[in-house]
Design a protein around this motif. Sequence first.
Motif: not given
Length: 516
Positions: A191-209, A241-251
Amino acid sequence: MLEAVWIACAFTLGLLVRSVGLPPLVGYLAAGFAISGVGRFVELPENGHEVIAHLAHIGVLLLLFTVGLKLRVRNLVQPEVIGGGIVHFALAVALLTPGMYVLLEVTWYEAMLLAIALSFSSTVLAAKVLDGKRELRAFHGRVAIGILVVQDLIALLVISLAGGSVPSVWAPLVLGLPLLRPLLFKLLDVCGHDELMVLLGLLLALVVGGMGFEALGLSSELGALAFGVLLAQHRRATELSNSLWSIKEVFLVGFFLQIGMSGLPGMDALILAAVASLLLPLKAIGFFLLLVLFKLRARSAFLSGLALTNYSEFGLIVAAAVLPEWLVPLALTVAVSFVISAPLNRIAHPFYEKLSSRLLPLERNIHHPDQQPISLGDAEVLIFGMGRTGTAAYDQLSGKIGKLIALDSDPGKVDRHRKAGRSVMFADAEDQVFWQGVEMSNIRAVILSMSDLEAKIIAARQLRQRGYNGFIASHSLFQDEADKINLAGANETYLTMSEAGVGLAEHVQEKMVEGA
């Protein structure tokens, strides 16, 4: 319109309470009650509660996913975790049920469900507070989160039994999730270090999980946590975890707003909140005594117990499922417990130091699982904190100067460094008992590379108070924090980004000289 009201209220009250030394989340809770009160006089969109509930749910799932990224399964299968969680739950329900029956004049069944709801502690608040202090992986943080996971599993069982729902016949498939770990690791690698990694985290946390577990009749919160745990051993878990930090805090702001927006309290709510608040010290004492009984030192038991001294959002889930008439009273109770617990946890370490003389005699005179070293041997250089900065410093100095030794408060990290051949021991720089007992007469230089500002300040101050006159070096991201560390006793505090720039420039200069 509605979004403007949410954002304006949350920001204004969050900033206001922060200015008086309270965590912003206290302001978000107040904002929720304010919006609920204003809604009685101003016509707000009818779907407002549904929208905020959805946003809050996303925030909780992301929080639990990031908590899972920092968990190790073997840390959960410990006597103090399983025993502490189950025994405290059983005692709390047994003691609270008669009290609820007499005080609130409800049926025995309702009294028991209210007692169950109040027996849980808040995973969201504890995880947020511990994460903010960088203590999720410290021994006391891992014990607290482990007990919360045990409580959450009990809560899911209670909701299923009381609500009459049963998991799908396909639910046992989740036992095969560890088989997916190689695939998940590969996905994270590519996924690299950019938005794809963030999207993977969202996919696993919200959709698959989240959605996946719900489809199986299980809790979406459990699903998000499970997929975080699956990725916890990946080398890039912290980066994710760090890449999702700001999104998590806002929600999560939505979560705290939702609690306040549950409705304005009546007399029953005020009585329940007042009585439950008075019981919070007993909850803390119960956790402390249980954890000491399970061989923890007084400090670890105190810090873990304090993190658990609140009431849980799972209590609201229980109420929504089987006690809807008690939803608002429980929401107020949870909110008040957050207002009490959050500031206390911010001063947990100084608070313990004031009480330590009374708490230490309660320790059991045996070997503790969180035992700390009493001697650093013949080491000449001491490194506190073995994250990326501490590890880089250790490797750079290894073999070039005298003997090195490093300390870290994460037992898992200590094990990994030992396997890699580094001399690392478990210890917590913020522990007064460590400083009272450790022998470090041979130490000539100390490097403070912990991530938490308070830990570096305490370590520098304790070193000087013990009469250490050697060199103390630290690092920091910000100049104002560097000034505080130097004031506490450090000789030099280097600004990490500035030093990285200097090192890069020196490297370029060397290459230019070589090519000239």
